[in-house]
Design an enzyme around this catalytic site. Structure first.
Site, PDB file in Angstrom:
ATOM      1  N   SER A 210     -99.973 -18.573 -14.004  1.00 63.60           N
ATOM      2  CA  SER A 210     -98.539 -18.502 -13.754  1.00 63.60           C
ATOM      3  C   SER A 210     -98.045 -17.064 -13.817  1.00 63.60           C
ATOM      4  O   SER A 210     -98.499 -16.273 -14.658  1.00 63.60           O
ATOM      5  CB  SER A 210     -97.786 -19.330 -14.806  1.00 63.60           C
ATOM      6  OG  SER A 210     -96.388 -19.106 -14.725  1.00 63.60           O
TER       7      SER A 210
ATOM      8  N   LYS B  30     -96.106 -23.987  -3.020  1.00 61.03           N
ATOM      9  CA  LYS B  30     -96.125 -25.044  -4.037  1.00 61.03           C
ATOM     10  C   LYS B  30     -94.707 -25.580  -4.234  1.00 61.03           C
ATOM     11  O   LYS B  30     -93.769 -24.807  -4.439  1.00 61.03           O
ATOM     12  CB  LYS B  30     -96.657 -24.499  -5.361  1.00 61.03           C
ATOM     13  CG  LYS B  30     -96.717 -25.520  -6.492  1.00 61.03           C
ATOM     14  CD  LYS B  30     -97.320 -24.887  -7.734  1.00 61.03           C
ATOM     15  CE  LYS B  30     -97.420 -25.876  -8.874  1.00 61.03           C
ATOM     16  NZ  LYS B  30     -96.082 -26.227  -9.425  1.00 61.03           N
TER      17      LYS B  30
ATOM     18  N   HIS C 149     -92.865 -30.160  -9.500  1.00 61.38           N
ATOM     19  CA  HIS C 149     -92.737 -29.253 -10.639  1.00 61.38           C
ATOM     20  C   HIS C 149     -92.852 -30.007 -11.966  1.00 61.38           C
ATOM     21  O   HIS C 149     -92.168 -29.704 -12.937  1.00 61.38           O
ATOM     22  CB  HIS C 149     -91.403 -28.503 -10.573  1.00 61.38           C
ATOM     23  CG  HIS C 149     -91.464 -27.101 -11.093  1.00 61.38           C
ATOM     24  ND1 HIS C 149     -91.527 -26.000 -10.277  1.00 61.38           N
ATOM     25  CD2 HIS C 149     -91.497 -26.613 -12.359  1.00 61.38           C
ATOM     26  CE1 HIS C 149     -91.570 -24.898 -11.009  1.00 61.38           C
ATOM     27  NE2 HIS C 149     -91.553 -25.250 -12.282  1.00 61.38           N
TER      28      HIS C 149
ATOM     29  N   TYR D 122     -93.405 -16.655  -8.843  1.00 63.72           N
ATOM     30  CA  TYR D 122     -91.980 -16.919  -8.678  1.00 63.72           C
ATOM     31  C   TYR D 122     -91.355 -15.677  -8.044  1.00 63.72           C
ATOM     32  O   TYR D 122     -91.782 -14.554  -8.313  1.00 63.72           O
ATOM     33  CB  TYR D 122     -91.302 -17.175 -10.017  1.00 63.72           C
ATOM     34  CG  TYR D 122     -91.623 -18.503 -10.649  1.00 63.72           C
ATOM     35  CD1 TYR D 122     -91.178 -19.692 -10.076  1.00 63.72           C
ATOM     36  CD2 TYR D 122     -92.338 -18.570 -11.839  1.00 63.72           C
ATOM     37  CE1 TYR D 122     -91.465 -20.923 -10.665  1.00 63.72           C
ATOM     38  CE2 TYR D 122     -92.620 -19.789 -12.440  1.00 63.72           C
ATOM     39  CZ  TYR D 122     -92.180 -20.948 -11.850  1.00 63.72           C
ATOM     40  OH  TYR D 122     -92.456 -22.165 -12.419  1.00 63.72           O
TER      41      TYR D 122
ATOM     42  N   THR E 172     -94.322 -20.505  -5.473  1.00 62.04           N
ATOM     43  CA  THR E 172     -93.527 -21.670  -5.840  1.00 62.04           C
ATOM     44  C   THR E 172     -92.184 -21.624  -5.120  1.00 62.04           C
ATOM     45  O   THR E 172     -91.460 -20.626  -5.223  1.00 62.04           O
ATOM     46  CB  THR E 172     -93.318 -21.723  -7.360  1.00 62.04           C
ATOM     47  OG1 THR E 172     -94.577 -21.973  -7.993  1.00 62.04           O
ATOM     48  CG2 THR E 172     -92.354 -22.841  -7.742  1.00 62.04           C
TER      49      THR E 172
END
Length: 338
Positions: free
Chosen positions: A98, A211, A235, A121, A147
């Site tokens: 992440s 995603k 999510h 992100y 994402t």
């Protein structure tokens, strides 16, 4: 189990990792939707040798399993992302880091398996995101997972009640005071659109997956924009409550793309037979998150590895008991939808 985890993590951290959006209907349905799919085994098939390998992003991999990107893992165990990455390496599982990591991408790359991807992100300060892409590229990550279902944070009541604060997220505030999730989530960029996808693909210089896809038309647009794959995901039930589950959204996306790109799925995958069901529905790969996190909570790397080892063993057993020794041969003929 929840009481034990609350004791280990504290109510705030447990609520952050275990919770979902709104009434947590989608959170619960993620699990239940896989259970509603019934398996239909074939018998008298030679299953003395099994092969769980799949083709993903253009090459053969030993397993369809990947560890899903999960934020702030040092709040679960002091070793944080190093524990989960080492567990993935130990068990031959792919790993997705992440961008809300509490360990640098380079440190994780030093212990992570060859199948390591980086999740991104997009923040209001786009340079932060571009810098993270550059770090991932330099550290040899194989793919970028962007994402796209987080323009703003979901309505997460557990976090609102607890005021849970995050310490030292590498990308956003590594040396500063702890920040609430509300403060961190406010840094996400709600203006991200399809027009921005090409720039991140170019900056990455590696295969791009989007995603957070739940609609077939979005999946088609992702591929048209240059994505090598999509990840069907809500999510973890943490964004908009009552949306489609992965098990429900996966078949229409697979049908729409018709082999033009890889389709992966996450959400509610808890057992090896859930992985098999996802492959039957056309998934190329399957991401698993919370079970790995709970294993880490109890016993760090060893706990995470034990969870992954069991998932691999359950998938192998499922292939044998289904009468389908090759994971690549799973299809809808092995399923009955209730």
């Amino acid at each position: 189990m929840d009481d034990e985890l609350i004791d280990l993590l504290g109510e705030g951290a447990h609520g952050y990792f275990a919770g979902g959006a709104g009434d947590e209907i989608t959170l619960r349905e993620n699990d239940h939707s896989w259970s509603r799919l019934r398996l239909a085994p074939r018998v008298l098939v030679d299953v003395s040798e099994r092969d769980a390998s799949v083709e993903l992003l253009g090459r053969r991999r030993p397993s369809p399993l990947l560890v899903a990107p999960m934020a702030y893992q040092k709040h679960v165990h002091p070793d944080g992302e190093l524990a989960s990455a080492r567990a993935a390496e130990q068990t031959g599982t792919g790993y997705v880091l992440s961008s809300q990591t509490t360990t640098s991408p380079a440190e994780v790359a030093a212990v992570a398996p060859a199948d390591r991807w980086f999740q991104l992100y997009v923040f209001r300060d786009r340079q932060i995101s571009l810098d993270l892409v550059a770090q991932a590229k330099e550290a040899g990550y194989e793919a970028l997972v962007l994402t796209v279902d987080f323009p703003v944070a979901g309505w997460r009541e557990r976090d609102r009640r607890s005021g849970f604060k995050v310490e030292h997220p590498i990308a956003l505030n590594p040396e500063g005071p702890a920040l609430t999730t509300e403060e961190l989530f406010a840094m996400h960029d709600p203006s991200l659109t399809w027009d921005d996808i090409g720039a991140f693909a170019e900056a990455a210089g590696m295969p791009l997956l989007l995603k957070g896809i739940l609609r077939p038309d979005d999946a088609e647009r992702a591929v048209d924009a240059g994505a090598a794959g999509v990840i069907v995901s809500n999510h973890g039930g943490r964004q908009l409550d009552t949306v489609l589950t992965g098990a429900e959204a996966l078949p229409p996306v697979v049908e729409a793309l018709a082999g033009r790109a890889d389709v992966l799925v996450d959400g509610g995958v808890r057992r090896g037979w859930d992985v098999a069901k996802a492959l039957c529905l056309g998934a190329s790969g399957v991401l698993v998150g919370r079970p790995v996190l709970w294993g880490m909570t109890r016993d760090g790397q060893a706990g995470a590895a034990a969870v992954l080892e069991q998932l691999h063993a359950e998938l192998d057993s499922t292939l044998a008991l289904l009468g389908c020794p090759r994971a690549a041969d799973l299809d809808e003929s092995f399923l009955i939808r209730q």
